[in-house]
Write an enzyme that holds these catalytic residues in place. Structure first.
Site, mmCIF file in Angstrom:
data_model
loop_
_atom_site.group_PDB
_atom_site.id
_atom_site.type_symbol
_atom_site.label_atom_id
_atom_site.label_comp_id
_atom_site.label_asym_id
_atom_site.label_seq_id
_atom_site.Cartn_x
_atom_site.Cartn_y
_atom_site.Cartn_z
ATOM 1 C CB CYS A 342 -0.982 -0.026 1.156
ATOM 2 S SG CYS A 342 -2.382 1.098 0.910
ATOM 3 C CG HIS A 431 -3.723 -3.354 3.657
ATOM 4 N ND1 HIS A 431 -2.461 -3.008 4.074
ATOM 5 C CD2 HIS A 431 -4.301 -2.212 3.201
ATOM 6 C CE1 HIS A 431 -2.289 -1.705 3.897
ATOM 7 N NE2 HIS A 431 -3.382 -1.204 3.368
#
Length: 510
Positions: A342, A431
């Site tokens: 991310c 994630h």
């Protein structure tokens, strides 16, 4: 517990301090109640955390509330954490309401949101109490933050509005637990004190008989019983709420099985977020996970991870100020594995254009992947599925940064989940990918090969089972070390009438 048409019973778990054990006790109570056949839901009116997750209803909520829902055996949803504050710096936070961001606020401007957020919190709690048999609420920080009491929606403000009995948890391992409990109670005004119905001592080590006189004295001083003394147990809680709960080590690595450890260094930036991505690595036998804040702490690592960040540009500047950017780039040039997740993936790009989060415009990234990042006003919240290394992967996405890959680059990038890989550098916005056992083992095998390590993952490691075992351990703590009968009576009947007021109990009269 509750019948048709009846509002479900509930209580609030408050704490003398942050990290006193509110999340753990809430999860333990949810697990214990679920074992009794109770359909129970967790609730946290307002959470400040950089660890969040996308629930099945598409909402972004605190990771701790999602795991409390797992303890309860129910799906997480927006109502379980209606207000989430995600700090982007020392003075401002993104405000997420019912799972969607509504803007940025500092401590002063946040006051303007308070009345609206109070209504949202109470409506969400009422929704849960209408749909479940019981609700276990978790407070935030401490109820004795008297400078914030007027606008409080998470502690005694919530308890008063919903008439909730309150258990006060204190961390005895820090020392001063009796002073903290008595002092917290004494700082509250009488109407708030009337809802504090009992205490829970957390993280106790030692002989219970030596503690008993103090428990008796606390009861005599306050008129309230200690309803539980929870012993210290290592490694109980994954999914912590914020980086304040991080030690230098995430926790003891699982013991090596092969005799060769795979060393993982996670760069701990000031605004690190969703560092729970590494939890699944910590239960993998032979994987040694450590956090790093200086270049020399990357030495000897087989894998360096750049984790998520709430402030990508600012955290990248912090890395440059410490020389970590050069250390990571040098590793990549030498073919040593680097993974960006991310915000960390965004840092690996050639350029980052951000008029949304930092307002910095276009800044150079680390240039380790042939990508460019542009921040969008609308946040991406998703629960994607895909494959990598021939393994199924389920994950979640939470980001403003949109990454574009130059697939024609001479460095021959390859697809990796939703991102890309070039040589020994990987990047993804997903994630939770490591929670997929097959993918995790395949990725670690690839990393070990690239790093020249003899490490190979042990077959059969099951992260979901490890997490379930820890939640079961929390349920066991409640069953074995709390007066569960008294807790049930509190939930059903509320705080006892006539609890004594502990001086001062209000402002000093001059």
């Amino acid at each position: 517990m509750s019948g048709a048409g009846r509002t479900a019973p509930a209580l609030l778990v408050a704490g003398t301090t942050s990290d006193a054990g509110k999340s753990v006790v809430t999860a333990g109570l949810c697990r214990w109640l679920a074992r009794q056949g109770v359909k129970v839901a967790p609730f946290k009116a307002q959470n400040m955390s950089l660890n969040s997750v996308v629930a099945p209803d598409g909402s972004e909520i605190g990771r701790a509330q999602a795991m409390q829902a797992a303890a309860a055996g129910v799906e997480p949803c927006a109502a379980m954490n209606p207000v989430l504050l995600k700090p982007g710096g020392d003075r401002s936070s993104q405000v997420v309401v019912r799972g969607r961001p509504i803007g940025e606020a500092d401590a002063l401007s946040y006051r303007g949101y308070k009345e609206r957020l109070r209504e949202v919190a109470l409506e969400s709690l009422a929704e849960l109490r209408a749909g479940y048999d019981a609700v276990v609420c978790e407070g935030a920080g401490s109820p004795a933050e008297i400078n914030l009491r007027d606008g409080d929606i998470a502690n005694m403000g919530l308890a008063r509005a919903a008439d909730l009995p309150v258990l006060l948890v204190g961390d005895i391992d820090r020392g001063g637990v009796f002073a903290a409990m008595h002092g917290t109670l004494a700082l509250l005004e009488p109407a708030d004190q009337a809802l504090i119905a009992g205490f829970v001592v957390n993280k106790f080590r030692g002989a219970r008989e030596l503690l008993e006189p103090g428990l008796d004295m606390l009861r005599d001083l306050t008129g309230r019983p200690v309803l539980g003394v929870l012993p210290w147990l290592d490694g109980l809680w994954l999914d912590v709420e914020d980086s304040l709960a991080l030690s230098v080590d995430r926790g003891p690595a699982a013991p090596p099985v092969t005799g060769t450890a795979l060393r993982v260094a996670v760069v701990r930036t000031p605004r690190i977020s969703n560092f729970t991505d590494i939890d699944a690595l910590t239960v993998e036998p032979g994987v040694d996970v450590r956090f790093a804040t200086a270049p020399h702490e990357l030495d000897g690592a087989d894998l360096v991870i750049l984790p998520g960040s709430r402030a990508t540009v600012a955290d990248l500047a912090w890395m440059r100020g410490r020389g970590l950017d050069a250390a990571v780039a040098d590793r990549a040039r030498r073919g040593r594995p680097v993974l960006g997740i991310c915000g960390g993936f965004q840092m690996l790009a050639r350029t980052i254009t951000d008029e949304v989060e930092s307002g910095a415009g276009t800044v150079p990234g680390l240039g380790l992947l042939p990508t460019a990042v542009r921040f969008a006003e609308e946040k991406t919240l998703a629960r994607p599925r895909g494959t990598a290394y021939g393994e199924d992967v389920r994950a979640y996405e939470i980001h403003h940064g949109q990454v574009e890959t130059d697939w024609s680059d001479a460095g021959a990038p390859e697809p990796f989940l939703d991102g890309c890989r070039r040589a020994a550098v990987w990047g993804t916005t997903w994630h939770g990918a490591f929670e997929n056992d097959g993918f995790r083992r395949a990725f670690l095998t690839d990393v070990a090969t690239a790093a020249g390590s003899a490490f190979r993952p042990a077959p059969g490691t099951d992260f979901a089972a490890a997490r379930a075992a820890r939640l079961d351990a929390l349920g066991d703590l409640v069953a074995e070390h709390m007066d569960t009968g008294a807790v049930l009576r509190l939930m059903e009947q509320g705080a006892p009438a006539g609890l004594p007021v502990v001086p001062p109990g209000g402002p000093v009269r001059r």
